[in-house]
Design an enzyme around this catalytic site. Structure first.
Site, PDB file in Angstrom:
ATOM      1  CE  LYS A   1      45.489  37.495  47.673  1.00  0.00           C
ATOM      2  NZ  LYS A   1      44.500  38.440  47.147  1.00  0.00           N
TER       3      LYS A   1
ATOM      4  NE  ARG B   1      46.983  46.750  40.803  1.00  0.00           N
ATOM      5  CZ  ARG B   1      45.751  47.142  41.104  1.00  0.00           C
ATOM      6  NH1 ARG B   1      45.471  48.430  41.195  1.00  0.00           N
ATOM      7  NH2 ARG B   1      44.791  46.272  41.323  1.00  0.00           N
TER       8      ARG B   1
HETATM    9  N1  BES Z   1      45.874  37.778  42.665  1.00  0.00           N
HETATM   10  C1  BES Z   1      44.973  38.744  43.179  1.00  0.00           C
HETATM   11  C2  BES Z   1      43.691  38.886  42.385  1.00  0.00           C
HETATM   12  C3  BES Z   1      42.776  37.722  42.360  1.00  0.00           C
HETATM   13  C4  BES Z   1      42.076  37.331  43.483  1.00  0.00           C
HETATM   14  C5  BES Z   1      42.551  37.083  41.152  1.00  0.00           C
HETATM   15  C6  BES Z   1      41.213  36.281  43.400  1.00  0.00           C
HETATM   16  C7  BES Z   1      41.689  36.034  41.088  1.00  0.00           C
HETATM   17  C8  BES Z   1      41.020  35.624  42.217  1.00  0.00           C
HETATM   18  C9  BES Z   1      45.632  40.115  43.190  1.00  0.00           C
HETATM   19  O1  BES Z   1      46.997  40.141  43.428  1.00  0.00           O
HETATM   20  C10 BES Z   1      44.980  40.879  44.285  1.00  0.00           C
HETATM   21  O2  BES Z   1      45.141  40.516  45.405  1.00  0.00           O
HETATM   22  N2  BES Z   1      44.252  41.928  43.901  1.00  0.00           N
HETATM   23  C11 BES Z   1      43.559  42.719  44.841  1.00  0.00           C
HETATM   24  C12 BES Z   1      43.774  44.171  44.454  1.00  0.00           C
HETATM   25  C13 BES Z   1      43.293  45.137  45.503  1.00  0.00           C
HETATM   26  C14 BES Z   1      44.201  45.091  46.706  1.00  0.00           C
HETATM   27  C15 BES Z   1      43.296  46.519  44.888  1.00  0.00           C
HETATM   28  C16 BES Z   1      42.078  42.370  44.748  1.00  0.00           C
HETATM   29  O3  BES Z   1      41.577  42.187  43.648  1.00  0.00           O
HETATM   30  O4  BES Z   1      41.455  42.276  45.799  1.00  0.00           O
HETATM   31 MN    MN Z   2      47.478  40.218  45.477  1.00  0.00          MN
END
Ligand code: BES
Ligand code: MN
Ligand code: ZN
Length: 464
Positions: A243, A317
């Protein structure tokens, strides 16, 4: 026990009903003048009290001491009125003991007060307000205190930074909870985890702190079985699909789903609901190292489905999939899963409104009703089956992400459904787990959204 689990939550308790206290008169915006004597009325007018939500007036007695407080409710029956408005009071009042007068719903009013008195003071003491509430007459004081304490427990877990809360400390918190309520607990890790829960193992492999699956059970074997699952990512760097710093900043809260599941469990066990409870928490840290799982990897899941990794940042997931497969295998009456799963759910609904998914219309109605009762709102989104094609893989049974920008919260929910095919009554909550700014009863910081809703739902069903 780890420090995280040993640390007591800083939430106030209700004082005994007969404690001497200053009255806080809860006033509707229209007609608030009626119950006041002429001097009180004149003082309130002169100091600009309006009765609008959250407004306050401090009335002096003849000796100049504080004699009474007026607190504005606005119109508590108006659509959109904040039922937690009394949660502002602990932050407004000087040290002392107070009694709420005229609150339309004394249970919600005192719960809101306690929720609003929460401070996270593990690293900086002395910020906690000293205004204490006397238990209103005729309410179940113990119940209100238990719910508030469970919320505080969950908030503490979310607020504790990842350096002090890794998978082991999540386990310690679950063990402490189990011990307090006489629940059984087992934890799978190491070679057993690698063999039986390959996705949990893969996501957690790169971290210095070992991944694990926490499995807590409580209640009579023959009672209706309810399984709660919470995403326990102690920190989410994104993995090799790392990230950017702005997106990583708050990722200590990526175990918010686990905090919700443990808070609900605390409420359910404390109330002695008539059910057989199981709580599954896959606890991992999504980190970066030479042994990290990679984009393009194909992993076998517990359920037997092969999963192509399109993005290592869609880790939640994956760990939930293996936990869902375990949950589904013993055919519980209901599964509820909780997770900070997608940014897409936040884009759709913002931080305050978790997304809720189910195929079960009865459960959807129960969730809507419980959310309204508990003032813990969610919004239902569709498990639109045609979008399942977005998760197709050319090499595996499915991909963990869709490669386009569309419907990210829905595709995540559809992914999860593949791993609990037998359980029809399956609710999936995609939440933010954080209050971006302070609102009454909801101090800025970690929040166990959907915990009070879920407890209200289970209490209605299994309250006995
Ligand atoms: N933990 C994050 C989702 C998240 C981000 C929740 C910010 C609340 C606030 C999750 O693991 C994630 O990184 N999801 C990605 C999925 C994508 C790679 C398909 C997302 O939502 O960007
Ligand atoms: Mn993630
Ligand atoms: Zn995550």
């Amino acid at each position: 026990m780890s420090q995280a689990a040993a640390e007591s939550s800083s939430i106030a308790a209700l004082l005994p009903t007969d404690t001497p206290a200053i009255g806080v008169a809860c006033m509707r915006a229209s007609g608030w003048e009626d119950g006041l004597n002429p001097a009180e009325r004149a003082f309130a007018w002169a100091t600009g009290f309006t009765g609008k939500p959250g407004s306050i007036a401090f009335l002096p007695g003849a000796d100049g001491n504080l004699s009474r407080i007026l607190f504005g409710l606005g119109d508590p029956d108006a659509p959109g009125a904040d039922a937690l408005v009394t949660g502002r009071l602990p932050g407004l009042l000087p040290a002392g003991s107070y009694r709420l007068e005229g609150a339309p719903d004394p249970v919600m009013a005192s719960l809101a007060w306690l929720l609003g008195s929460y401070r996270f003071d593990r690293y900086r003491k002395g910020e906690n307000g000293k205004a204490a509430l006397v238990a209103p007459e005729g309410i179940e004081t113990e119940e209100v205190s238990r719910v508030a304490a469970a919320v505080a427990l969950g908030r503490d877990l979310v607020n504790t930074p990842a350096n002090d809360l890794g998978p082991a400390e999540i386990e310690a918190a679950a063990r402490a909870l189990a011990e307090r309520h006489g629940a059984a607990i087992t934890v799978v890790q190491g070679a057993d985890l690698e063999r039986d829960f390959p996705l949990i193992h893969a996501v957690g492999a790169a971290a210095a702190r070992a991944p694990r699956l926490i499995d807590l059970t409580w209640g009579p074997q023959d009672a209706p079985r309810v399984t709660l699952i919470g995403k326990g990512v102690a920190f989410d760097t994104g993995g090799l699909d790392i990230k950017p710093s702005s997106a990583m900043l708050l990722m200590k809260k990526d175990m918010g789903g686990a905090a919700v599941a443990l808070a609900v469990a605390d409420m359910v066990m404390g109330a002695g609901l008539k059910l057989r409870l199981r709580v599954l928490v896959p606890a991992v840290e999504n980190s970066v190292a030479g042994n990290a799982f990679r984009p393009g990897d194909v992993l076998r899941s517990r359920a037997g489905l092969s999963v192509e990794i399109g993005n290592t940042d869609a880790e939640g997931r994956l760990i939930l999939a293996d936990a869902l497969a375990l949950a589904d295998a013993d055919a519980p009456e209901m599964i509820l899963d909780f997770s900070t799963l997608t940014g897409a759910a936040r884009v759709a609904l913002g931080p305050d409104l978790p997304a809720f998914f189910t195929e079960d219309e009865d459960l959807a109605q129960e969730v809507a009703a419980a959310g309204a009762r508990a003032f813990d709102p969610v919004w239902r989104m569709p498990l639109h089956q045609p979008y399942a094609s977005l998760l197709e893989s050319k090499v595996a049974d499915l991909n963990n992400v869709s490669n386009g920008p569309f419907a990210g919260a829905i595709t995540a929910a559809l992914f999860l459904r593949r791993f609990a095919p037998k359980t029809k009554r399956h609710g999936h909550f995609d939440l933010y787990g954080w209050n971006p700014s302070t609102k009454p009863g909801r101090p800025e910081g970690g929040e166990v959204q959907t915990a009070r809703l879920s407890y209200a739902l289970l209490k209605a069903r299994y309250g006995g």
